[in-house]
Design an enzyme around this catalytic site. Structure first.
Site, PDB file in Angstrom:
ATOM      1  N   GLN A 101       0.812  -1.211   0.000  1.00 42.53           N
ATOM      2  CA  GLN A 101       0.000   0.000   0.000  1.00 42.53           C
ATOM      3  C   GLN A 101       0.849   1.266   0.000  1.00 42.53           C
ATOM      4  OE1 GLN A 101      -2.623  -0.355   3.401  1.00 42.53           O
ATOM      5  NE2 GLN A 101      -3.379  -2.345   2.740  1.00 42.53           N
ATOM      6  N   HIS A 167      -1.084   0.032   5.672  1.00 37.59           N
ATOM      7  CA  HIS A 167      -1.662   0.891   6.716  1.00 37.59           C
ATOM      8  C   HIS A 167      -0.799   2.097   7.053  1.00 37.59           C
ATOM      9  CE1 HIS A 167      -4.456  -2.504   8.447  1.00 37.59           C
ATOM     10  NE2 HIS A 167      -4.464  -2.456   7.122  1.00 37.59           N
ATOM     11  N   GLU A 247     -15.475   2.229   9.262  1.00 40.29           N
ATOM     12  CA  GLU A 247     -16.191   3.182  10.104  1.00 40.29           C
ATOM     13  C   GLU A 247     -15.911   4.634   9.747  1.00 40.29           C
ATOM     14  OE1 GLU A 247     -14.659   1.437  13.736  1.00 40.29           O
ATOM     15  OE2 GLU A 247     -13.374   3.190  14.064  1.00 40.29           O
ATOM     16  N   TYR A 257     -10.349   5.604  20.041  1.00 36.58           N
ATOM     17  CA  TYR A 257     -11.305   4.934  19.163  1.00 36.58           C
ATOM     18  C   TYR A 257     -11.184   3.415  19.206  1.00 36.58           C
ATOM     19  CZ  TYR A 257     -12.757   9.529  18.030  1.00 36.58           C
ATOM     20  OH  TYR A 257     -13.278  10.804  18.161  1.00 36.58           O
ATOM     21  N   TYR A 268      -8.774 -11.171  10.167  1.00 38.48           N
ATOM     22  CA  TYR A 268      -8.959 -11.858   8.898  1.00 38.48           C
ATOM     23  C   TYR A 268      -8.912 -13.378   9.054  1.00 38.48           C
ATOM     24  CZ  TYR A 268      -8.337  -7.319   6.652  1.00 38.48           C
ATOM     25  OH  TYR A 268      -8.491  -6.011   6.254  1.00 38.48           O
TER      26      TYR A 268
END
Length: 375
Positions: A101, A167, A247, A257, A268
């Site tokens: 990513q 991430h 979310e 959070y 997963y």
């Protein structure tokens, strides 16, 4: 980045102590898949093509039909796109880690861009022994036939650098008054650092525009890929859950959070994660999705071209392959519609004149303008 846990402790003491009684099980709403609209209220016009585009920032001061924008490509190129023309490479871009990513990430303009020419970029930066982390830099954009960045300086680094390829988060948002820059910092798939106030991972960070005074604004985040202020000046983030539980959050100072201690999804590999309702000390999502939509970015829509969407959230959805429309009521939210674009959508942006654009993800790589359907 040297974190300032003392500031976080003060925020936690002042903000959380006051807000805990308001956080009740059931405050957040689950959102299952909504049927796509029978007919999209728009057609799509291709106006550009890129390789793995990730973010777009429209430049001010252009006449209709001659607008320009900066587009990041995850492989490490920054493009200056001209409406109706070609895209040119901008030189002076940092070297990026293009893996998983990682790559060149967000781009945004300084609040005083019209006079300073300053822009901000995020990217995945190499560290020692195969590690990497997000970096944030700023530079002056010089336009012309051979556009370039002058004086690029790194003003923030995600610490610690870690192994892994996912991430990073690294979305940017300036506060409405332009005094602070906010940055989402993903957990880098390491989970527990999201709860460690001495780590930059899994946080939303607030800093001055020059990078000074960087401090934790909120913690317990997983992979926030959207970060925006609403018309009231409140900060929201949009983040990927694990196996379920994407979310949308109202992000308030000092709040936790919950990741990875709670989630509306599971790991997963099927291992369960306690639900947020079991831990009322954690902030609840405004809305979450099971099954996931795999969000890429979002906007609060001014929507001159689509008045029926005015004031609502439009989400660029990778997994849902289109747009997800969400209505905000107070601190809560609910999905109201989906629009099928039949491809993964990475980013959505609104130009100053109200025109809407989306960037298709990866090899599709098209910049598409939404044209209102004739009524």
């Amino acid at each position: 980045m040297r974190l300032r846990p003392t500031l976080l402790a003060l925020l936690l003491g002042a903000s959380l102590a006051a807000s805990w009684p308001l956080l009740r099980a059931g405050d957040s709403a689950a959102q299952e898949a909504t049927a796509y609209a029978e007919q999209n209220p728009f057609t799509l016009r291709e106006v550009g093509r890129f390789s793995e585009p990730w973010a777009i920032a429209f430049l001010p001061g252009t006449r209709p039909g001659t607008s320009s924008a900066l587009v990041t490509e995850r492989g490490g190129k920054l493009k200056l796109w001209q409406e109706g023309g070609t895209s040119r490479d901008v030189s002076g871009v940092p070297v990026v880690v293009h893996a998983g990513q990682g790559g060149l990430g967000d781009v945004t303009l300084a609040p005083d861009f019209a006079t300073s020419g300053m822009i901000y970029l995020t990217w995945a930066e190499a560290g020692p022994d195969g590690t990497a982390g997000a970096a944030l830099g700023r530079a002056r954009l010089v336009q012309g036939e051979t556009p370039r960045l002058d004086g690029l300086e790194v003003i923030w680094r995600q610490t610690p650098k870690t192994t892994g390829r996912g991430h990073y988060g690294h979305r940017l948002a300036f506060s409405p008054d332009g005094r602070h820059l906010f940055l989402s910092s993903g957990d880098r798939q390491k989970l527990t650092p999201a709860q460690d106030v001495a780590s930059a991972l899994g946080k939303v960070i607030r800093m001055a525009p020059d990078g000074s005074g960087a401090a934790v604004w909120s913690l317990g985040h997983r992979n926030p890929l959207g970060l925006r202020f609403d018309p009231q000046g409140r900060l929201w983030d949009l983040e990927h859950g694990p196996g379920g539980g994407d979310e949308l959050n109202l992000v308030e100072p000092g709040k936790n959070y919950g990741w990875p201690l709670v989630s509306e999804g599971d790991h997963y590999d099927g291992r369960p994660i306690p639900r947020p309702a079991t831990r009322p000390e954690f902030a609840q999502a405004a809305v979450f999705w099971n099954p996931v939509i795999a969000p890429g970015d979002f906007i609060f829509c001014k929507c001159d071209a689509f008045p029926e969407w005015r004031g609502q959230v439009l989400i660029a959805a990778l997994g849902a392959q289109g747009l997800v429309q969400v209505a905000i009521t107070g601190s809560g939210a609910r999905e109201v519609a989906r629009y099928n674009l039949e491809t993964r959508i990475r980013t959505i942006a609104e130009r100053a004149d109200g025109a809407l654009f989306v960037l298709a993800d990866k090899d599709d790589g098209r910049l598409l303008r939404l044209i209102p359907a004739k009524r």
